[in-house]
Design a protein around this motif. Structure first.
Motif, PDB file in Angstrom:
ATOM      1  N   ILE A 113       0.858  -1.182   0.000  1.00 39.05           N
ATOM      2  CA  ILE A 113       0.000   0.000   0.000  1.00 39.05           C
ATOM      3  C   ILE A 113       0.896   1.234   0.000  1.00 39.05           C
ATOM      4  O   ILE A 113       1.805   1.344   0.820  1.00 39.05           O
ATOM      5  CB  ILE A 113      -0.938   0.035   1.230  1.00 39.05           C
ATOM      6  CG1 ILE A 113      -1.794  -1.234   1.294  1.00 39.05           C
ATOM      7  CG2 ILE A 113      -1.828   1.287   1.177  1.00 39.05           C
ATOM      8  CD1 ILE A 113      -2.620  -1.362   2.571  1.00 39.05           C
ATOM      9  N   PHE A 114       0.613   2.153  -0.914  1.00 34.53           N
ATOM     10  CA  PHE A 114       1.360   3.401  -1.033  1.00 34.53           C
ATOM     11  C   PHE A 114       0.404   4.565  -0.779  1.00 34.53           C
ATOM     12  O   PHE A 114      -0.795   4.445  -0.999  1.00 34.53           O
ATOM     13  CB  PHE A 114       1.963   3.534  -2.436  1.00 34.53           C
ATOM     14  CG  PHE A 114       2.898   2.415  -2.789  1.00 34.53           C
ATOM     15  CD1 PHE A 114       4.256   2.522  -2.546  1.00 34.53           C
ATOM     16  CD2 PHE A 114       2.414   1.245  -3.365  1.00 34.53           C
ATOM     17  CE1 PHE A 114       5.118   1.485  -2.867  1.00 34.53           C
ATOM     18  CE2 PHE A 114       3.266   0.204  -3.692  1.00 34.53           C
ATOM     19  CZ  PHE A 114       4.623   0.328  -3.442  1.00 34.53           C
ATOM     20  N   TYR A 115       0.966   5.694  -0.346  1.00 29.69           N
ATOM     21  CA  TYR A 115       0.146   6.854   0.013  1.00 29.69           C
ATOM     22  C   TYR A 115       0.593   8.090  -0.757  1.00 29.69           C
ATOM     23  O   TYR A 115       1.786   8.395  -0.810  1.00 29.69           O
ATOM     24  CB  TYR A 115       0.272   7.108   1.519  1.00 29.69           C
ATOM     25  CG  TYR A 115      -0.448   8.335   2.002  1.00 29.69           C
ATOM     26  CD1 TYR A 115      -1.832   8.400   2.001  1.00 29.69           C
ATOM     27  CD2 TYR A 115       0.260   9.432   2.471  1.00 29.69           C
ATOM     28  CE1 TYR A 115      -2.495   9.531   2.452  1.00 29.69           C
ATOM     29  CE2 TYR A 115      -0.396  10.566   2.929  1.00 29.69           C
ATOM     30  CZ  TYR A 115      -1.771  10.608   2.915  1.00 29.69           C
ATOM     31  OH  TYR A 115      -2.419  11.725   3.358  1.00 29.69           O
ATOM     32  N   ASP A 116      -0.370   8.805  -1.332  1.00 26.32           N
ATOM     33  CA  ASP A 116      -0.109  10.079  -2.003  1.00 26.32           C
ATOM     34  C   ASP A 116      -0.579  11.194  -1.073  1.00 26.32           C
ATOM     35  O   ASP A 116      -1.785  11.402  -0.904  1.00 26.32           O
ATOM     36  CB  ASP A 116      -0.863  10.132  -3.332  1.00 26.32           C
ATOM     37  CG  ASP A 116      -0.672  11.445  -4.080  1.00 26.32           C
ATOM     38  OD1 ASP A 116      -0.141  12.419  -3.498  1.00 26.32           O
ATOM     39  OD2 ASP A 116      -1.071  11.502  -5.254  1.00 26.32           O
ATOM     40  N   LYS A 117       0.363  11.895  -0.461  1.00 28.83           N
ATOM     41  CA  LYS A 117       0.015  12.917   0.535  1.00 28.83           C
ATOM     42  C   LYS A 117      -0.711  14.118  -0.064  1.00 28.83           C
ATOM     43  O   LYS A 117      -1.416  14.831   0.645  1.00 28.83           O
ATOM     44  CB  LYS A 117       1.259  13.377   1.290  1.00 28.83           C
ATOM     45  CG  LYS A 117       2.261  14.109   0.435  1.00 28.83           C
ATOM     46  CD  LYS A 117       3.469  14.525   1.240  1.00 28.83           C
ATOM     47  CE  LYS A 117       4.452  15.235   0.323  1.00 28.83           C
ATOM     48  NZ  LYS A 117       5.621  15.686   1.017  1.00 28.83           N
ATOM     49  N   ASP A 118      -0.557  14.352  -1.362  1.00 35.08           N
ATOM     50  CA  ASP A 118      -1.225  15.498  -1.984  1.00 35.08           C
ATOM     51  C   ASP A 118      -2.719  15.267  -2.197  1.00 35.08           C
ATOM     52  O   ASP A 118      -3.500  16.215  -2.232  1.00 35.08           O
ATOM     53  CB  ASP A 118      -0.569  15.839  -3.330  1.00 35.08           C
ATOM     54  CG  ASP A 118       0.859  16.337  -3.164  1.00 35.08           C
ATOM     55  OD1 ASP A 118       1.168  16.953  -2.122  1.00 35.08           O
ATOM     56  OD2 ASP A 118       1.667  16.092  -4.081  1.00 35.08           O
ATOM     57  N   THR A 119      -3.107  14.010  -2.340  1.00 33.56           N
ATOM     58  CA  THR A 119      -4.515  13.696  -2.630  1.00 33.56           C
ATOM     59  C   THR A 119      -5.179  12.818  -1.570  1.00 33.56           C
ATOM     60  O   THR A 119      -6.382  12.582  -1.646  1.00 33.56           O
ATOM     61  CB  THR A 119      -4.629  12.960  -3.981  1.00 33.56           C
ATOM     62  OG1 THR A 119      -3.948  11.700  -3.883  1.00 33.56           O
ATOM     63  CG2 THR A 119      -4.055  13.792  -5.122  1.00 33.56           C
TER      64      THR A 119
END
Length: 104
Positions: A43-49
């Motif tokens: 699982i990866f996380y996009d902090k901008d969205t």
């Protein structure tokens, strides 16, 4: 082996809590995932969205679908519903992504 990718969405400011909960993932949930043919789950996380991108390798779709019927999975969904977008049954709202490239 089947590869699956999908995206989900965290509520604003919940990244650290999401990480904490996954760092302390319940052994019974891990057991269910593995016993239902899941061999890899990233699982990866996009902090901008606030979008989570998940990648899974599994034996087959039927086993994957069966995980949702386990008590461990249902309890996990209920545990996570306060930090991410969910459906009425507490399952995460997820959008399956299609594979458009694979370098072999």
């Amino acid at each position: 082996m089947i590869q699956k990718a999908f995206k989900m969405k965290l509520f604003e400011g919940k990244e650290e809590e999401y990480k904490k909960r996954h760092n302390e993932i319940w052994p019974d949930l891990v057991k269910e995932l593995k016993s239902h043919g899941t061999s890899k789950y990233l699982i990866f996380y996009d902090k901008d969205t606030n979008i989570l991108f998940s990648y899974i390798e599994m034996e087959n779709e039927e086993l994957w679908d069966e995980i949702a019927e386990t008590d461990a999975c249902k309890k996990w969904w209920a545990f996570m519903k306060d930090i991410m977008e969910t459906n009425p049954d507490n399952s995460p709202i997820s959008v399956e992504l299609s594979n458009v490239f694979n370098l072999k």
